[in-house]
Each structure stands twice: as structure tokens, then as C-alpha cells.
Scaffold this motif. Structure first.
Motif, PDB file in Angstrom:
ATOM      1  N   ALA A   7     -11.352   5.016  -5.605  1.00  0.00           N
ATOM      2  CA  ALA A   7     -11.285   6.185  -4.723  1.00  0.00           C
ATOM      3  C   ALA A   7      -9.899   6.802  -4.585  1.00  0.00           C
ATOM      4  N   HIS A   8      -8.866   6.177  -5.173  1.00  0.00           N
ATOM      5  CA  HIS A   8      -7.540   6.798  -5.030  1.00  0.00           C
ATOM      6  C   HIS A   8      -6.538   6.344  -6.087  1.00  0.00           C
ATOM      7  N   CYS A   9      -5.905   7.314  -6.728  1.00  0.00           N
ATOM      8  CA  CYS A   9      -4.705   7.035  -7.528  1.00  0.00           C
ATOM      9  C   CYS A   9      -3.798   8.255  -7.445  1.00  0.00           C
ATOM     10  N   ILE A 103      -7.129  16.000  -2.674  1.00  0.00           N
ATOM     11  CA  ILE A 103      -5.796  16.379  -2.180  1.00  0.00           C
ATOM     12  C   ILE A 103      -5.352  15.304  -1.206  1.00  0.00           C
ATOM     13  N   GLU A 104      -4.129  14.824  -1.348  1.00  0.00           N
ATOM     14  CA  GLU A 104      -3.567  13.868  -0.390  1.00  0.00           C
ATOM     15  C   GLU A 104      -2.488  14.593   0.411  1.00  0.00           C
ATOM     16  N   GLY A 105      -2.848  14.984   1.630  1.00  0.00           N
ATOM     17  CA  GLY A 105      -1.916  15.735   2.481  1.00  0.00           C
ATOM     18  C   GLY A 105      -2.387  17.176   2.630  1.00  0.00           C
ATOM     19  N   THR A 130      -3.912  13.670   6.148  1.00  0.00           N
ATOM     20  CA  THR A 130      -2.439  13.663   6.256  1.00  0.00           C
ATOM     21  C   THR A 130      -1.875  12.642   5.279  1.00  0.00           C
ATOM     22  N   TRP A 131      -0.578  12.799   4.980  1.00  0.00           N
ATOM     23  CA  TRP A 131       0.140  11.651   4.440  1.00  0.00           C
ATOM     24  C   TRP A 131       0.751  10.997   5.668  1.00  0.00           C
ATOM     25  N   ASN A 132       1.932  10.383   5.593  1.00  0.00           N
ATOM     26  CA  ASN A 132       2.428   9.630   6.751  1.00  0.00           C
ATOM     27  C   ASN A 132       2.956  10.509   7.887  1.00  0.00           C
ATOM     28  N   SER A 170      -7.273   7.685   5.433  1.00  0.00           N
ATOM     29  CA  SER A 170      -6.118   6.854   5.085  1.00  0.00           C
ATOM     30  C   SER A 170      -4.848   7.647   5.418  1.00  0.00           C
ATOM     31  N   HIS A 171      -3.845   6.992   5.954  1.00  0.00           N
ATOM     32  CA  HIS A 171      -2.558   7.578   6.371  1.00  0.00           C
ATOM     33  C   HIS A 171      -2.613   8.266   7.740  1.00  0.00           C
ATOM     34  N   LEU A 172      -3.804   8.499   8.281  1.00  0.00           N
ATOM     35  CA  LEU A 172      -3.935   9.255   9.533  1.00  0.00           C
ATOM     36  C   LEU A 172      -3.539   8.383  10.738  1.00  0.00           C
ATOM     37  N   SER A 191      -9.779   6.060   1.846  1.00  0.00           N
ATOM     38  CA  SER A 191      -9.819   5.874   0.389  1.00  0.00           C
ATOM     39  C   SER A 191      -8.913   4.760  -0.115  1.00  0.00           C
ATOM     40  N   HIS A 192      -7.817   4.474   0.622  1.00  0.00           N
ATOM     41  CA  HIS A 192      -6.904   3.420   0.147  1.00  0.00           C
ATOM     42  C   HIS A 192      -6.206   2.746   1.322  1.00  0.00           C
ATOM     43  N   SER A 193      -6.921   1.800   1.958  1.00  0.00           N
ATOM     44  CA  SER A 193      -6.414   1.080   3.135  1.00  0.00           C
ATOM     45  C   SER A 193      -6.965  -0.346   3.152  1.00  0.00           C
ATOM     46  N   ILE A 202       1.305  -0.934   9.323  1.00  0.00           N
ATOM     47  CA  ILE A 202       0.668   0.133  10.131  1.00  0.00           C
ATOM     48  C   ILE A 202      -0.319   0.968   9.335  1.00  0.00           C
ATOM     49  N   ARG A 203      -0.212   0.966   8.006  1.00  0.00           N
ATOM     50  CA  ARG A 203      -1.146   1.741   7.189  1.00  0.00           C
ATOM     51  C   ARG A 203      -2.553   1.113   7.154  1.00  0.00           C
ATOM     52  N   ASN A 204      -2.670  -0.125   7.607  1.00  0.00           N
ATOM     53  CA  ASN A 204      -3.963  -0.804   7.515  1.00  0.00           C
ATOM     54  C   ASN A 204      -4.874  -0.494   8.700  1.00  0.00           C
ATOM     55  N   SER A 260      -7.327   1.704  -5.553  1.00  0.00           N
ATOM     56  CA  SER A 260      -6.186   1.009  -6.177  1.00  0.00           C
ATOM     57  C   SER A 260      -4.813   1.512  -5.747  1.00  0.00           C
ATOM     58  N   ASP A 261      -4.691   2.845  -5.563  1.00  0.00           N
ATOM     59  CA  ASP A 261      -3.359   3.458  -5.357  1.00  0.00           C
ATOM     60  C   ASP A 261      -2.515   3.355  -6.628  1.00  0.00           C
ATOM     61  N   PHE A 262      -3.156   3.249  -7.787  1.00  0.00           N
ATOM     62  CA  PHE A 262      -2.422   3.195  -9.054  1.00  0.00           C
ATOM     63  C   PHE A 262      -1.470   4.386  -9.152  1.00  0.00           C
TER      64      PHE A 262
HETATM   65 ZN   LIG Z   1      -1.466   7.317  -0.140  1.00  0.00          ZN
END
Ligand SMILES: [Zn+2]
Length: 317
Positions: A7-9, A103-105, A130-132, A170-172, A191-193, A202-204, A260-262
Motif C-alpha cells: 500500500a505504500h512506497c 498522493i502523500e501530503g 498529511t505528512w508529518n 498514516s502521518h496524521l 497505508s504505512h504504520s 509517534i508514527r505508530n 513497505s515504505d520502500f
Molecule cells: Zn510516509
């Protein structure tokens, strides 16, 4: 069955920075390695990092999408885009390598709802709100004030639901997460947590967040980043298995997947170098006694189900 749904790279971002190609490369993911599997569906994020870029977020996002589409064309049909529920069904039946654009962000909208329709037309089917950091929609997880969805964020989320764009938390910020849970009706995803009870980053996600996503029939992509897998930051494939098993214990069997966040992380767990090692994660789950039926859901079926539901609401269906 040898089917993967990731779900995410951030591979498109990395390819763009390094002027590399998606067909074959030396980073975490390429089409050649995806095609070693029966079916490999990859969500490719256009990552909008406003700290790093000199142009506007929308400009940056369009540049990455142009890179994505040019790589699709260059692949000569070896990588095919999924934009409708019918495309998705065909992918699962015919096999091969497939992509979904995200889109991430959501600063990429630049506060303009009409940008959503444009991005949809370009193939975007998931948006990580969002991102961080904070943007027009909400605060990211590192914003100390921890704000939730803004008025604009609520409008955007509701429009995404009706258009058939999957909402990614994720990131929210945590407050943003609960606002999304409250003001949406359909499944949403992280998608990536990973699980905060096992690694305090904190991202978890807290147990309550994991159960809320599962309760909505959404999905969580377990992230392979060592900082999210273990407090020591040192880890191997068994730590990915540990997070998956923990979420299974919470009753999230239908809501666990891979994220994965590859190419978005500077290191990976010992034993993982990229897409070629997805099969080793599957073997590790099996060696740990998890049934093939559940492994198939985690590796493919759960994200397939959520995307199928979401894409079925889209204008083309
Ligand atoms: Zn990310």
C-alpha cells in the motif's frame, strides 16, 4: 498463491531525485522484481515534502505524477495502471505487475477542492491526508498543537469518499485520526504504520486506532522501517511478523496488510533489501504457524477488498 499488495512506497520520489528508471534499478523496487511474483500491486506515492522543495506543492506533485506516467509508458505494458474496480479485478485474475497512484501530503491540493477532480483524472486513488506537518486539511503527527481536521479538511474528506479516493491516515495527528473516523462512513486506511504497543514511535497506531480501522473494515499496511518496528531500531523479518501477530491478536485479521515504505526509508530490517524479499516475509509468516488463508489476506486480499470497494464508488463504475 504468490500475490502481493503493497500500500505504500516512495519509489517515484526517489527515481525522480536520482534520475533512475522503474523498469530496473538499484533501489528498493523495480518492475523486474515485481514480475517475479504472480501478481504484484504497488501503490506509488507522489510524496510532497514542502520542506525540501523550492516550487509549489502542486507543481512538485505534478512533476512526480509526470514521472509516474512516463515510467508507465516506458514499461511497454509490463506495468499497468489500476484506476477502476474492473482494472483491479483483472489484475488479480491475469497476474503481472500493477500500479495505483497516490498522493502523500494533501498540501498538493493547495487548499483548492477542484484540484481533487484533476488529481482523480490523473489516476490518484488514495490520498495520505498529511505528512508529518500541518497543511490545509489537518495537522500531521509531529505538530505539537495536535490539531484535527480543519473545515476544509472535512470538505475534502467527504469529497474523496464520494469520488472514490481512499483516505489514508498514516502521518496524521491523533485528533485528526478520530475526526476522520467520526466524519466518514466508508473504510479508511493507514497505508504505512505499525503498532505503538510494540514500538513507541509517534508514527505508530494505538490499539484503539487499530481497532477503529478494523471496525470500519479498513486496512493497515505494516511499515518495514526499523524505527517503527522496534524501539532499539535494530530488527529483522521477525519484527514484521511480531507486529502482524499483535494486530491479529487484536482481532484485525481482515484489516492487516503490507505498507513497505520502500524507497522512503534510509534502511530496512536485516534480511530485506527490497521487493525481492516480500516472499521471505510470506515464508516467515508461514513458518510462524499463521495459516495460508490468513497470509493470503495479509499479503493481498485485505487491501484488495478495501480498494475494490473504494474504486467501485468511482465515476467510471
Ligand atoms: Zn510516509
Amino acid at each position: 498463491m504468490n500475490k502481493i499488495f503493497d500500500a505504500h512506497c516512495d519509489t517515484i520520489y526517489e527515481l525522480n531525485n536520482r534520475n533512475m528508471s522503474l523498469d530496473k534499478n538499484s533501489i528498493h523496487l523495480d518492475v523486474e522484481r515485481m514480475r517475479e511474483y504472480d501478481t504484484y500491486i504497488q501503490v506509488f506515492a507522489a510524496f510532497v515534502d514542502k520542506e525540501e522543495i523550492s516550487v509549489s506543492p502542486m507543481n512538485h506533485c505534478l512533476k512526480l505524477m509526470d514521472k509516474y506516467h512516463s515510467e508507465l509508458e516506458k514499461s511497454g505494458g509490463m506495468l499497468k495502471a489500476i484506476e477502476t474496480a474492473a482494472d483491479l479485478k483483472r489484475a488479480a485474475e491475469s497476474g503481472g505487475a500493477y500500479s495505483i497512484l497516490s498522493i502523500e501530503g494533501a498540501e498538493a491540493l493547495e487548499g483548492n477542492l477542484s484540484a481533487l477532480r484533476m488529481y482523480y483524472k490523473m489516476g490518484v486513488r488514495l490520498i495520505t491526508l498529511t505528512w508529518n506537518y500541518a497543511n490545509e486539511l489537518a495537522d500531521g503527527i509531529t505538530e505539537s498543537r495536535g490539531g484535527g481536521l480543519t473545515g476544509f479538511g472535512r470538505e475534502a474528506v467527504s469529497m474523496m469518499e464520494s469520488m472514490g479516493i481512499l483516505i489514508d491516515v498514516s502521518h496524521l495527528s491523533e485528533r485528526g485520526f478520530w475526526d476522520v473516523a467520526e466524519c466518514t462512513a466508508y473504510p479508511f486506511v493507514a497505508s504505512h504504520s505499525c503498532a505503538k504497543s510494540l514500538c513507541g514511535n509517534i508514527r505508530n497506531l494505538t490499539d484503539e486506532q487499530i481497532c477503529a480501522i478494523a471496525g470500519r473494515n479498513g486496512c493497515i499496511g505494516v511499515n518495514f522501517y526499523p524505527e517503527f518496528l522496534s524501539d532499539s531500531g535494530k530488527c529483522d523479518i521477525s519484527d514484521i511478523v511480531r507486529h502482524i501477530k499483535y494486530m491479529l491478536e487484536l482481532g484485525a485479521e481482515n484489516s492487516i496488510g503490507l505498507g513497505s515504505d520502500f524507497d522512503g526509508v534510509e534502511c530496512l530490517p536485516h534480511g530485506i533489501n527490497g521487493a525481492e524479499n516480500m516472499k521471505d516475509i510470506i515464508s516467515a509468516l508461514s513458518d510462524d504457524g499463521i495459516s495460508q488463508r490468513i497470509i493470503d489476506k495479509i499479503a493481498f486480499g485485505n487491501f484488495y477488498r478495501v480498494f475494490y470497494e473504494t474504486l467501485s464508488r468511482g465515476a467510471e463504475n
